[in-house]
Design a protein around this motif. Sequence first.
Motif, PDB file in Angstrom:
ATOM      1  N   LYS A  22      33.534  37.592  60.540  1.00 28.66           N
ATOM      2  CA  LYS A  22      33.465  36.799  59.306  1.00 28.66           C
ATOM      3  C   LYS A  22      32.008  36.665  58.894  1.00 28.66           C
ATOM      4  N   VAL A  23      31.742  36.893  57.595  1.00 31.85           N
ATOM      5  CA  VAL A  23      30.373  36.927  57.082  1.00 31.85           C
ATOM      6  C   VAL A  23      30.202  35.978  55.899  1.00 31.85           C
ATOM      7  N   MET A  24      29.034  35.317  55.855  1.00 33.38           N
ATOM      8  CA  MET A  24      28.610  34.528  54.695  1.00 33.38           C
ATOM      9  C   MET A  24      27.315  35.148  54.181  1.00 33.38           C
ATOM     10  N   ILE A  25      27.319  35.530  52.911  1.00 32.43           N
ATOM     11  CA  ILE A  25      26.119  36.049  52.242  1.00 32.43           C
ATOM     12  C   ILE A  25      25.536  34.908  51.416  1.00 32.43           C
ATOM     13  N   VAL A  26      24.225  34.659  51.566  1.00 32.79           N
ATOM     14  CA  VAL A  26      23.573  33.586  50.816  1.00 32.79           C
ATOM     15  C   VAL A  26      22.381  34.177  50.063  1.00 32.79           C
ATOM     16  N   ASP A  27      22.485  34.199  48.744  1.00 29.93           N
ATOM     17  CA  ASP A  27      21.409  34.725  47.905  1.00 29.93           C
ATOM     18  C   ASP A  27      21.581  34.129  46.518  1.00 29.93           C
ATOM     19  N   ASP A  28      20.492  33.701  45.904  1.00 30.14           N
ATOM     20  CA  ASP A  28      20.592  33.087  44.583  1.00 30.14           C
ATOM     21  C   ASP A  28      20.831  34.113  43.479  1.00 30.14           C
ATOM     22  N   GLN A  29      20.711  35.396  43.788  1.00 34.31           N
ATOM     23  CA  GLN A  29      20.955  36.440  42.798  1.00 34.31           C
ATOM     24  C   GLN A  29      22.355  37.033  42.996  1.00 34.31           C
ATOM     25  N   ALA A  30      23.202  36.848  41.996  1.00 33.33           N
ATOM     26  CA  ALA A  30      24.583  37.333  42.068  1.00 33.33           C
ATOM     27  C   ALA A  30      24.644  38.845  42.281  1.00 33.33           C
ATOM     28  N   SER A  31      23.735  39.586  41.663  1.00 35.78           N
ATOM     29  CA  SER A  31      23.750  41.043  41.806  1.00 35.78           C
ATOM     30  C   SER A  31      23.473  41.460  43.251  1.00 35.78           C
ATOM     31  N   MET A  32      22.590  40.744  43.932  1.00 32.93           N
ATOM     32  CA  MET A  32      22.288  41.057  45.332  1.00 32.93           C
ATOM     33  C   MET A  32      23.491  40.714  46.220  1.00 32.93           C
ATOM     34  N   ARG A  33      24.132  39.581  45.953  1.00 39.44           N
ATOM     35  CA  ARG A  33      25.326  39.218  46.721  1.00 39.44           C
ATOM     36  C   ARG A  33      26.405  40.287  46.558  1.00 39.44           C
ATOM     37  N   ALA A  34      26.595  40.760  45.330  1.00 40.75           N
ATOM     38  CA  ALA A  34      27.608  41.787  45.057  1.00 40.75           C
ATOM     39  C   ALA A  34      27.278  43.098  45.766  1.00 40.75           C
ATOM     40  N   MET A  35      26.012  43.478  45.769  1.00 41.81           N
ATOM     41  CA  MET A  35      25.593  44.724  46.421  1.00 41.81           C
ATOM     42  C   MET A  35      25.831  44.643  47.930  1.00 41.81           C
ATOM     43  N   ILE A  36      25.472  43.516  48.532  1.00 44.23           N
ATOM     44  CA  ILE A  36      25.670  43.346  49.977  1.00 44.23           C
ATOM     45  C   ILE A  36      27.162  43.327  50.301  1.00 44.23           C
ATOM     46  N   ARG A  37      27.938  42.625  49.486  1.00 49.36           N
ATOM     47  CA  ARG A  37      29.394  42.557  49.696  1.00 49.36           C
ATOM     48  C   ARG A  37      30.004  43.967  49.673  1.00 49.36           C
ATOM     49  N   ARG A  38      29.615  44.778  48.677  1.00 50.79           N
ATOM     50  CA  ARG A  38      30.149  46.151  48.584  1.00 50.79           C
ATOM     51  C   ARG A  38      29.784  46.965  49.822  1.00 50.79           C
ATOM     52  N   ALA A  39      28.529  46.834  50.259  1.00 49.81           N
ATOM     53  CA  ALA A  39      28.093  47.573  51.447  1.00 49.81           C
ATOM     54  C   ALA A  39      28.901  47.143  52.668  1.00 49.81           C
ATOM     55  N   LEU A  40      29.092  45.843  52.838  1.00 53.80           N
ATOM     56  CA  LEU A  40      29.856  45.348  53.986  1.00 53.80           C
ATOM     57  C   LEU A  40      31.303  45.837  53.934  1.00 53.80           C
ATOM     58  N   GLN A  41      31.886  45.813  52.748  1.00 55.61           N
ATOM     59  CA  GLN A  41      33.264  46.292  52.607  1.00 55.61           C
ATOM     60  C   GLN A  41      33.352  47.781  52.940  1.00 55.61           C
ATOM     61  N   ASP A  42      32.332  48.542  52.551  1.00 56.99           N
ATOM     62  CA  ASP A  42      32.295  49.969  52.889  1.00 56.99           C
ATOM     63  C   ASP A  42      32.222  50.183  54.402  1.00 56.99           C
ATOM     64  N   PHE A  43      31.608  49.226  55.125  1.00 57.69           N
ATOM     65  CA  PHE A  43      31.498  49.315  56.589  1.00 57.69           C
ATOM     66  C   PHE A  43      32.772  48.837  57.283  1.00 57.69           C
TER      67      PHE A  43
END
Length: 129
Positions: free
Chosen positions: A8-29
Motif C-alpha cells: 500500500k502506497v501514499m504519494i504526497v506532492d502538492d503538484q497534481a501532475s507529479m502525483r499522477a505521473m508517480i501513480r501511473r509509474a507505480l501502476q505500471d510496476f
Amino acid sequence: MPAAAAIKVMIVDDQASMRAMIRRALQDFGFVHVRDKGCPREALADVRQDRVHLIISDFNMPEMDGLQLLEAVRQDVIIGKTVFIMLTGSADREVVQKAAALGVNNYLVKPFAPAALKEKIERVFGALT
C-alpha cells in the motif's frame, strides 16, 4: 520478493501532475493500492487512519515540507516504521543530511525516470514481483 500488488502506497506532492505521473509509474510496476494527497497534513491523517507500507513524498511543499512530514511519521508509534522515500527538485546536501538523520529510507532527485523510482523502492523492499 514482495508482490507490488500487496504494498500500500501514499504519494504526497502538492503538484497534481507529479502525483499522477508517480501513480501511473507505480501502476505500471504492478501496484494496485495507491492513494495520493496534495497536502502533507491530510496525508498524515489519512495514513494514521488507514496504514500504508510506503510513503513517497515531495520535499518542497507549502505549510508542511517533506522533512516535517517525515519527522511526524517517525515520531508516531503506530506508523513510525513506514518506509519513506523523499523526492526533491534539488540535491541540496543539507536537506539530504536532515532526511537521513530523520530516518528516510531513500531519496530521489526530480526529474527522474520511472525505472529510477522502481530501483529506489526495490532497494528497500527487495525485487518486486
